[in-house]
Enzyme design. Structure first.
Site, mmCIF file in Angstrom:
data_model
loop_
_atom_site.group_PDB
_atom_site.id
_atom_site.type_symbol
_atom_site.label_atom_id
_atom_site.label_comp_id
_atom_site.label_asym_id
_atom_site.label_seq_id
_atom_site.Cartn_x
_atom_site.Cartn_y
_atom_site.Cartn_z
ATOM 1 N N LEU A 188 -14.977 9.713 -23.442
ATOM 2 C CA LEU A 188 -15.366 9.640 -22.343
ATOM 3 C C LEU A 188 -17.090 9.699 -22.398
ATOM 4 C CD1 LEU A 188 -13.008 11.876 -20.134
ATOM 5 C CD2 LEU A 188 -12.895 9.033 -20.707
ATOM 6 N N GLY A 198 -22.733 13.920 -25.730
ATOM 7 C CA GLY A 198 -23.976 14.618 -25.604
ATOM 8 C C GLY A 198 -24.564 15.285 -26.629
ATOM 9 N N ALA A 199 -25.680 16.087 -26.315
ATOM 10 C CA ALA A 199 -26.434 16.805 -27.263
ATOM 11 C C ALA A 199 -25.402 17.781 -27.896
ATOM 12 C CB ALA A 199 -27.569 17.377 -26.830
ATOM 13 N N TYR A 200 -24.329 18.437 -27.174
ATOM 14 C CA TYR A 200 -23.828 19.505 -27.582
ATOM 15 C C TYR A 200 -22.310 19.047 -27.926
ATOM 16 C CZ TYR A 200 -27.397 22.557 -26.399
ATOM 17 O OH TYR A 200 -28.648 23.228 -26.236
ATOM 18 N N VAL A 224 -16.986 14.453 -25.540
ATOM 19 C CA VAL A 224 -16.026 14.507 -24.501
ATOM 20 C C VAL A 224 -14.772 13.404 -24.610
ATOM 21 C CG1 VAL A 224 -15.289 14.643 -21.926
ATOM 22 C CG2 VAL A 224 -17.415 15.606 -22.794
ATOM 23 N N LYS A 251 -13.927 18.745 -24.064
ATOM 24 C CA LYS A 251 -15.256 18.608 -24.565
ATOM 25 C C LYS A 251 -15.144 19.320 -25.789
ATOM 26 C CE LYS A 251 -19.998 19.834 -24.073
ATOM 27 N NZ LYS A 251 -21.027 20.037 -22.938
ATOM 28 N N ASP A 305 -28.895 21.544 -15.760
ATOM 29 C CA ASP A 305 -29.142 20.295 -16.593
ATOM 30 C C ASP A 305 -28.434 19.249 -15.653
ATOM 31 O OD1 ASP A 305 -29.431 18.354 -18.370
ATOM 32 O OD2 ASP A 305 -27.558 18.796 -19.611
#
Length: 1311
Positions: A1050, A1053-1055, A1058, A1072, A1169
Site C-alpha cells: 500500500l 515509508g522511512a520506517y 505497509v 506495517k 508527521d
C-alpha cells in the site's frame, strides 16, 4: 524429378544368375567391350526367409519380360558384365606387380595391417571386410574375430572366369567410430522407392567355402550418348578400420565409365544427360539392393595411373560371419594421387519375395547424375563403396570421423537425385540409410583439399513394395557382389583358413551396404574450398581408440525378418552412449520396420543435427548376441520392444518374456554395470526427464514423421511428478508387471495409475534413468511399518524431485515428518515411519487458505508444571516457531473458563487434511493436526490409485489421532486446573527470548493471535464495542488463532512498508512492517523498548478520525503493526488522481484532521508527521490519521540522539516539518499545527509549500527563521488563506492550538 515411363523388362538385367543350378557358366555374346566380373557365393542357409533365392536376369533388349522359375542354386556363380570398349591406358609392370600382392594376416584386436592387392590383375581396390564382434566387446564364447577380405580385380577379357586367385586378409577390427550422415532426396511418384534418413539391416547367414560359377554379361553400348567416351572403373579396396596411415597401392585406370552410357545400357528410356554424381550414384542388382555412391573422403592413397586392357580378374575369398565392408576407389587417368574413401556404407535392406520364383528390380525413373567437380579435364572419378554389412553382433568402428561441415551443397547440375522402386511382400517395408564414414587421414596433402568438394549425401528410406514388373534404374558398373546362399566354397586355399575360424551360427539375413564414392580432382579445388578444408581438418581428428559396441538379435518369422532392436551406434540414432564430439557426431535415425509404403521427402537441410552434449565414448562390454538392447528408438516401437527373446534360434518360434520380468531385471542390472561408463545422458527440449522404460507404440506416427535427433542434458532435470503418483510405486516399475504400451504425444510427464511415469514421445531413456530404474526395480513392496524414509542420497530421481515438489508447494515438513520432534511425540513418530518426504527446515507448515478452507492449530502434548513448560512444547514448531530453543522456558497461563468451556474435541481423521476445522466456539490452541499428511498425503494416497496403501495409512492415522487426542485432552484438563487466570499473562517469545511476566494486576489479557505466523497482542480494555464485534468477541475470549495473507504494497515509508492483508475472518487489514537493526544488541533492545511504548500508546487511541490499531507482532527482526485498512487511499493519492481539491472539499477534510489532532493532543500524543501521505480517506469521506509510530520516533530524534539519525529519519517529510522539529529546539503540540497548515496548502495547490525547492534547501529555509512561508493563491477565499497563515506561524508559541483552529471561520463553512 518428373516421373518417367516404365521401361520394358529386358533379359539384360544386371546380375542375371543362371536358371539352372548345376549348369555351366553362361557365356553371352561378347562384343568389343569390357567385362566386369561378379561373383556370387552361396550359403548353406536360405537366402530368403520365405522363398528361394531369386535368380538374376541378364538385361538385354528384346528379352522376355519375365524370367523362368529356376530352382535354388547350391553353388556360386561368377558373373561377368561386359562394357563398351574405350581407349585404355597402359599399366606399368611395376604397378601390376605391386598390386598383385596379397596379404593374409590374422591380427589381434586393435591392430590393423594393410592389405595388398592381388597379384594376378590390376587391383582396382575391392577388398571386403567382414566386421564381426570382438571378445572385448561382445559376450561371446568365440575367439577373437577376424577380418576376412575379399579382393576383386579386373583382368583382361576372357570368356569364362576361373577361380584361380583370391585375396584375403585377416585382421581384427580395431575400435573406431563410424560417422553418420543424413541424406536427402526428393519425393517421387507412387510405387517408387522413397528415401529417408533411416535404414534397416539384417544379419547375414553363415558363409562357408562355396562353389563358384561364372557367366558373362554383355552390357550393350548405349547409342543415345555417343559423345560420352569417358569410362571409369570403380576400384574396390579393403576397408580396414583404424587405418591411421594411408595404404599406398599402385592403381591404374583401365577405363572411365561414361555415366550416360552406364544408365542407358541398362534402361532404354530416360533423359540423355545422365552423368555420374558422387553423392547420389546407386548400383542396383537383382537382389533388390541399391549400390549408392558416397562422396566421402577417407584415407587418401597414392595410386599411380596405369593402363589396363581387356578384362579384369575378379576373385573372392571366404567369408566369416559379420558385416563385410567394401570400399571402392576411384581410378584417375593422370598420375595424381587419388583419395581412398572408406568406411562409408549404404546399408541396403534385403528384399524377400514370397510365392515368387524370381525377383525383379523395379524402377520408375532414371536418375540424372552429375559429376560435381572432377569431370572437367581428366575424367570422372567415382569411387564406389560396396559394403556388405552384417547386423548381428558386429562392431563397426572407423579410425577417425569426418565432419560434414565442409561438404558443399551440390549446384544445380548436381542436385539430381536417384529414385527407384523395389518390392517387399506383405507390405512390410524396410528402409535404408546411408551413413558417412570418412577417416580423415590422407596420404597426400593435395587430396585433402578435395574435402570441400564433397557433395551432400542423402539418407534414403526404401519401402519395398510388391512389384513384379522389373524396371532397370540408371546404374554405374557393378563390380562385385557376394551373395550368401547355399553350398560350399571352392575358392582358393588361402581363403579357406579364414572360413574355418567361423564357429558361431549365423542368422538369417541378407543385407548389403553399397556406397558410391567420389574421387575429387585436386586440380579443381579453389582457394575458398582449401580454406574450408584446412579448417575442417583440424576438427576432424577423432581418437583412434574409440569403440562402439553393437547389439542385435533377429527373430525368425515365416514371412519376414523381425528386427529386434538393431543397434548400430555409429550408423543410427539409437546409440545413447557418449560420442567423441558434437562436431564429429552425425547420426541418421533408425528405420522403423513397420513404416508404411509411402514416399517421404526429408528436409532440405543435408547436415544432420548435432548433439549438444556429446561426451567421449568409452569402450564397454555389451550383452550377448541374443540380448536385446532395451534402449529403444522412440520410432522403433513394436512387439519386440515389450518382450525380450530368451532363447534365440535360427529356426522356429522364439521364447519371449516381458521387460518387467526378473530375467529382464537381471539383464538390465548387468547392462547397467557394463555400460554405465559410456552411455550418453540425453535431455529433451522442454527439460523433461524420462523415468520409465516404457514408451508408446507409435508406428502410425513414425511412418509419417521424420525422425528427430534428440539429446538430453548431461545433468538430468527430473520432471515434476503429478498428483496421481503413488507413494508405493513412485519412480520404479513393479517387477511383477511389464511395461505398458503408452500411447499419446504428451509434452509433460504424466503419471499412470500404476505409478509409472510416462515420458514424452520424443525423449530417449538416458543411462542415468536406467541406473535409477535398475536400482528401484528389485525393491519389494514395503508395508507401512517398513516404509521408513531413506536418506536423500538413496532416493531415486523421482523420489527426490517429488520430495522437493511436496516441500515447496505444500510447505511441509521436517525430517521427522509426521509428528513434531517433541519429547512426547517420539512414540507417534515411531508409529509413522512411512512418511515419504525428506527434511525441510521447518517442522510445521500451515496449509494456506488457497489449499485448505480449514485452519489447523498447534497442540500441547506435555503434562508438566506450567513453570517448566517451554515454548516449543506449548507451541511446537508451528508456523515458523520451530526454532524455539528447547532450553527456553516460558510461563504459560490460560483462562480456566476458556479451557473448560472449549475442551470438546471432534477428531476427524477421515477429513481431507486430518485436521479439525476451526470453530470460533472451540479453543484450538491445544489441538494439533497431522499436517504432514495434508494435501500432499491425500495426493499420494489417493484411494483410486492405491486403495490398500491408503487404507493402511488411514487406519494408522486414525489410531494415532485418537490416542493423541485423548492424551491432549488430559493434558489440557490438568493445565487448565493448574492455570490461574488472575495472575498469569503470557506471551510466547520467538527463538527462546522470554518475555517478562506482566506483574501488575490488570484485567487485560494479552491475546496471542497468529496472523501468518505473527503474534498480535490485543488488549481488551482498549477496544470499543464496535471494534470488538468486528474482531469477534469470541476471539478475545477464547484466543482464536487468526491467519492472514500478505497482499500488495500500500505504501512505503522511512520506517517500513505497509501491506494489505486478508485475515482468515475475511477482513482486510493494513500491516506495517518495520525492520529492526540487529547488528547492535543494545541499540536493538532500546529501539524495541521505545517501539513497545509507542505501540502501547497507540493502542489507547480510539477516535473516528484515527486509524484503528489492531495489534503488533515481532517476527525475528521484523515488527509488524496491524491496523485498520482504509481503502480510499491517502490524500496525496487523491490529489494525484483528481488534482487539487476544491475549497469546500479540503475544508471538510481539514476539519476532520483537526478533530483527530485535537484528540491526540488531549491524550498527550503528538503526531509530528502529519502530511498528505499520512492522512487517509475512507470511501464515505471520513478522514483517518495514520503512521503514529513514525511521529513518535521523530520526537526521539533517532536512537543515538544525533542529528544525522534525525535527518535520516526525516527523509521525505521536510516540507511539512515545523521549524522546531528541524532545529530540535523542542517538540510540542504546536508542531502538528504547522504540519496541518502545510497539508491544507497541499490539498489546495496540489503541492506542499516550498515544493519548488530541494528538500535540503527547504529544510534550511524553514529552519533559518528568515524566510516567510508562501501564502495560498489569490483564487482561494480569505478565510482559507488566513487559516493557512495562522498554521504556518514560525513561532510555535504564537501558533494557535487545534481547538482554537476548530473555531476558525474557514472551518465553520464545512458545518
Amino acid at each position: 524429378m518428373d516421373s518417367m515411363p516404365r521401361p520394358e523388362r529386358h533379359a539384360e538385367s544386371l546380375l542375371d544368375i543362371c536358371h539352372e543350378a548345376g549348369s555351366t557358366p553362361m557365356e553371352m555374346t561378347v562384343s568389343q567391350t569390357e567385362n566386369l566380373t561378379l561373383q556370387s557365393i552361396s550359403s548353406s542357409e536360405d537366402f530368403d526367409l520365405e522363398d528361394d533365392f531369386s535368380p538374376f536376369i541378364l538385361a538385354r533388349e528384346g528379352a522376355a519380360p519375365r524370367g523362368e522359375n529356376w530352382p535354388r542354386r547350391t553353388e556360386g556363380v561368377e558373373i561377368i558384365v561386359t562394357f563398351p570398349p574405350d581407349p585404355l591406358q597402359e599399366a606399368s609392370q611395376e604397378d601390376l606387380k605391386e598390386s598383385n600382392q596379397v596379404t593374409s594376416e590374422h591380427q589381434e584386436r586393435e591392430q590393423v595391417h594393410p592389405v595388398s592387392p592381388p597379384d594376378d590383375a590390376e587391383m582396382v581396390g575391392l577388398t571386403g571386410r567382414m566386421l564381426t564382434t570382438q571378445p572385448s566387446l561382445l559376450k561371446t564364447d568365440g575367439s577373437s574375430e577376424e577380418l576376412c577380405g575379399v579382393d576383386v580385380a579386373l583382368s583382361p577379357p576372357r570368356p569364362c572366369l576361373d577361380s584361380s586367385l583370391a585375396a584375403s586378409a585377416a585382421g581384427e577390427v580395431a575400435p573406431c567410430v563410424l560417422k553418420e550422415q543424413q541424406r536427402q532426396s526428393d519425393e517421387f511418384p507412387t510405387s517408387d522407392i522413397s528415401y529417408s534418413s533411416r535404414r534397416t539391416g539384417l544379419p547375414l547367414p553363415p558363409l562357408s567355402c562355396l562353389p563358384m560359377r561364372s557367366c558373362i554379361f554383355n552390357m550393350e553400348k548405349s547409342p543415345k550418348s555417343p559423345r560420352h567416351r569417358e569410362r571409369k572403373v570403380p576400384s574396390l579396396s579393403l576397408s580396414v578400420p583404424k587405418l591411421l596411415e594411408p595404404l599406398s597401392r599402385p592403381l591404374s585406370q583401365s577405363a572411365e565409365f561414361s555415366s550416360s552410357k552406364n544408365h542407358q545400357e541398362v534402361t532404354q528410356e530416360g533423359p540423355v544427360e545422365h552423368t555420374l554424381r558422387g553423392s547420389n550414384c546407386t548400383l542396383w542388382s537383382r537382389n533388390m539392393c541399391s549400390f549408392r555412391k558416397s562422396g566421402k573422403q577417407g584415407v587418401a592413397e597414392s595410386w599411380p595411373s596405369q593402363e589396363m586392357e581387356g578384362w579384369d580378374k575378379t576373385k573372392t575369398s571366404g567369408f566369416k560371419e559379420g558385416p563385410s565392408l567394401f570400399s571402392c576407389e576411384s581410378v584417375k587417368e593422370d598420375t595424381t594421387p587419388t583419395e581412398r574413401e572408406r568406411d562409408s556404407g549404404y546399408h541396403v535392406s534385403e528384399m524377400q519375395r514370397g510365392g515368387e520364383d524370381s525377383q525383379y528390380l523395379s524402377s520408375r525413373k532414371k536418375e540424372s547424375w552429375t559429376a560435381r567437380v572432377v569431370e572437367r579435364d581428366s575424367g570422372v572419378e567415382h569411387p564406389i563403396l560396396c559394403k556388405l554389412l552384417e547386423v548381428s553382433n558386429s562392431e563397426m568402428t572407423p579410425a577417425e570421423e569426418k565432419e560434414i561441415g565442409n561438404e558443399n551443397v551440390p549446384d544445380a547440375k548436381s542436385n539430381s537425385v536417384h529414385k527407384s522402386g523395389a518390392m517387399e511382400p506383405h507390405a512390410a517395408s524396410e528402409e535404408v540409410s546411408v551413413p558417412k564414414n570418412g577417416p580423415s587421414v590422407n596420404s597426400d596433402g593435395p587430396a585433402e583439399e578435395l574435402e570441400g568438394h564433397r557433395d551432400i549425401e542423402q539418407n534414403r528410406k526404401i519401402p519395398m513394395e510388391e512389384e513384379t514388373n522389373p524396371e532397370m534404374n540408371g546404374v554405374v558398373p557393378l563390380t562385385h557382389i557376394a551373395f550368401p546362399g547355399e553350398g560350399t566354397s571352392k575358392g582358393p586355399a588361402r581363403a579357406e583358413p579364414h572360413l574355418q575360424r567361423r564357429k558361431r551360427p549365423a542368422q538369417n539375413s541378407n543385407s548389403f551396404n553399397l556406397l558410391a564414392h567420389r574421387e575429387h580432382d585436386k586440380l579443381q579445388t579453389n582457394t575458398h574450398r582449401t580454406k574450408l578444408d584446412s579448417r575442417t581438418k583440424a576438427r576432424n581428428r577423432a581418437p583412434p581408440n574409440l569403440m562402439v559396441s553393437i547389439q542385435a538379435s533377429i527373430k525368425p518369422n515365416m514371412h519376414k525378418n523381425s528386427i529386434k532392436t538393431q543397434v548400430f551406434p555409429a550408423l543410427e540414432l539409437i546409440d545413447h552412449r557418449p560420442h567423441p564430439s558434437s562436431k564429429f557426431q552425425r547420426r541418421a535415425p533408425l528405420t522403423e520396420k513397420k513404416s508404411t509404403h509411402q514416399t517421404q521427402k526429408p528436409k532440405k537441410q543435408a547436415f544432420p543435427r548435432i548433439g549438444k552434449h556429446a561426451g567421449i565414448k568409452k569402450p564397454g562390454i555389451p550383452l550377448s548376441a541374443e540380448t536385446t538392447d532395451p534402449r529403444l528408438h522412440f520410432l522403433d516401437l513394436k512387439y519386440s520392444d515389450m518382450f525380450k527373446e530368451i532363447n534365440s534360434a535360427s529356426n522356429g518360434p522364439g521364447i519371449y518374456e516381458m521387460f518387467g520380468t526378473p530375467v529382464y531385471c537381471h539383464i538390465r542390472e548387468a547392462e547397467r554395470h557394463d555400460h554405465r561408463c559410456y552411455r550418453e545422458i540425453r535431455t529433451a527440449p522442454s527439460g523433461r526427464c524420462v523415468v520409465n522404460k516404457c514408451q508408446s507404440s507409435e508406428s502410425d506416427r513414425c511412418s509419417n514423421s521424420r525422425a528427430r535427433l534428440l539429446q538430453k542434458r548431461q545433468h538430468i532435470k527430473p520432471p515434476k511428478p503429478l498428483h496421481g503418483l503413488r507413494q508405493k510405486h513412485r519412480g520404479f516399475i513393479s517387477k511383477d508387471k511389464g511395461c505398458k504400451d503408452m500411447g499419446g504425444h504428451t509434452e509433460d510427464s504424466v503419471s499412470e495409475p500404476d505409478g509409472q511415469m510416462k515420458s514424452p514421445g520424443n525423449d530417449f531413456l538416458s543411462s542415468k534413468d536406467d541406473a535409477q530404474l535398475m536400482h528401484l526395480i528389485p525393491i519389494p513392496e514395503l508395508s507401512p511399518e517398513q516404509k521408513a524414509p531413506a536418506p536423500v542420497s538413496d532416493l531415486s530421481i523421482v523420489e527426490e524431485i517429488f520430495t522437493e515438489e511436496c516441500a515447496d508447494e505444500e510447505g511441509i515438513l521436517n525430517d521427522d515428518s509426521l509428528t513434531q520432534s517433541l519429547g512426547d511425540l517420539k512414540e507417534p513418530e515411531g508409529l509413522h515411519p512411512q512418511a515419504p518426504l525428506v527434511p525441510s527446515e521447518n517442522s510445521w507448515a500451515v496449509l494456506s487458505e488457497k489449499r485448505s478452507g480449514k485452519r489447523v492449530s498447534p497442540e500441547k502434548h506435555n503434562v508438566e508444571p506450567l513453570d517448566k513448560i517451554n515454548a516449543e512444547q506449548m507451541f511446537p514448531g508451528y508456523l515458523e516457531f520451530d526454532s524455539l530453543s528447547e532450553k527456553s522456558k516460558t510461563l504459560v497461563s490460560f483462562s480456566s473458563c476458556s479451557f473448560q468451556e472449549n475442551l470438546e474435541r471432534a477428531p476427524s481423521p477421515t477429513e481431507q487434511h486430518w485436521a479439525r476445522s476451526l470453530e470460533q466456539d472451540s479453543l484450538e490452541n491445544n489441538s494439533t493436526t497431522y499436517q504432514t499428511f495434508g494435501k500432499i498425503s491425500q495426493e499420494i494416497l489417493d484411494p483410486g490409485k492405491n486403495e490398500e496403501l491408503t487404507d493402511e495409512l488411514l487406519g494408522c492415522l486414525v489410531e494415532e489421532l485418537l490416542a493423541l487426542d485423548e492424551k491432549d485432552n488430559n493434558s489440557c484438563q490438568i493445565m487448565t486446573n493448574e492455570a490461574d487466570a488472575k495472575n498469569l499473562n503470557l506471551v510466547f517469545s520467538r527463538r527462546g527470548n522470554t518475555i517478562e511476566e506482566l506483574g501488575r494486576e490488570t484485567t487485560d489479557v494479552k491475546l496471542q493471535r497468529c496472523i501468518n505466523g505473527f503474534r498480535i497482542y490485543d488488549e481488551e480494555n482498549f477496544l470499543t464495542s464496535n471494534e470488538k464485534k468486528t474482531l469477534s468477541d469470541k476471539s478475545l475470549n477464547h484466543e482464536e488463532a487468526i491467519f492472514w495473507t500478505k497482499g500488495e504494497i500500500l505504501g512505503r515509508g522511512a520506517y517500513g512498508t505497509v501491506y494489505c492483508g486478508l485475515t482468515s475472518l475475511g477482513q482486510l487489514i493494513a500491516v506495517k512492517q518495520v525492520a529492526l537493526d540487529t547488528s547492535d544488541k543494545l541499540a536493538t533492545e532500546k529501539e524495541y523498548r521505545k517501539l513497545q511504548e509507542e505501540v502501547d500508546l497507540l493502542k489507547a487511541l480510539k477516535h473516528v478520525n484515527i486509524v484503528a490499531y489492531l495489534g503488533t507482532c515481532l517476527e525475528e527482526n521484523t515488527l509488524s503493526i496491524f491496523m485498520e485498512f482504509v481503502p480510499g487511499g491517502s490524500i496525496s493519492s487523491i490529489i494525484n488522481r483528481f488534482g487539487p481539491l476544491p475549497e469546500m472539499v479540503f475544508c471538510k477534510y481539514t476539519r476532520q484532521i483537526l478533530q483527530g489532532v485535537a484528540y491526540l493532543h488531549d491524550n498527550c500524543v503528538v503526531h509530528r508527521d502529519i502530511k498528505g501521505n499520512n492522512v487517509m480517506l475512507m470511501p464515505t469521506g471520513i478522514i483517518k490519521l495514520i503512521d503514529f509510530g513514525c511521529a513518535k520516533r521523530l520526537a526521539w530524534a533517532g536512537l543515538n540522539g544525533t542529528h544525522s539519525d534525525m535527518l535520516k529519519s526525516m527523509r521525505g517529510t521536510p516540507y511539512w516539518m515545523a521549524p522546531e522539529v528541524i532545529n530540535e529546539s523542542g517538540y510540542g503540540r504546536k508542531s502538528d499545527i504547522w504540519s496541518i497548515g502545510c497539508t491544507v496548502f497541499e490539498m489546495a495547490t496540489g503541492k506542499p509549500p516550498l515544493a519548488s525547492m530541494d528538500r535540503m534547501a527547504a529544510m534550511f529555509y524553514i529552519g533559518a527563521h528568515r524566510g516567510l512561508m508562501p501564502p495560498l493563491p489569490a483564487r482561494f477565499s480569505e478565510p482559507a488563506a488566513d487559516f493557512v497563515r495562522l498554521c504556518l506561524t514560525r513561532d510555535q508559541h504564537e501558533r494557535p492550538s487545534a481547538l482554537q483552529l476548530l473555531k476558525h471561520s474557514f472551518l465553520k463553512r464545512s458545518q
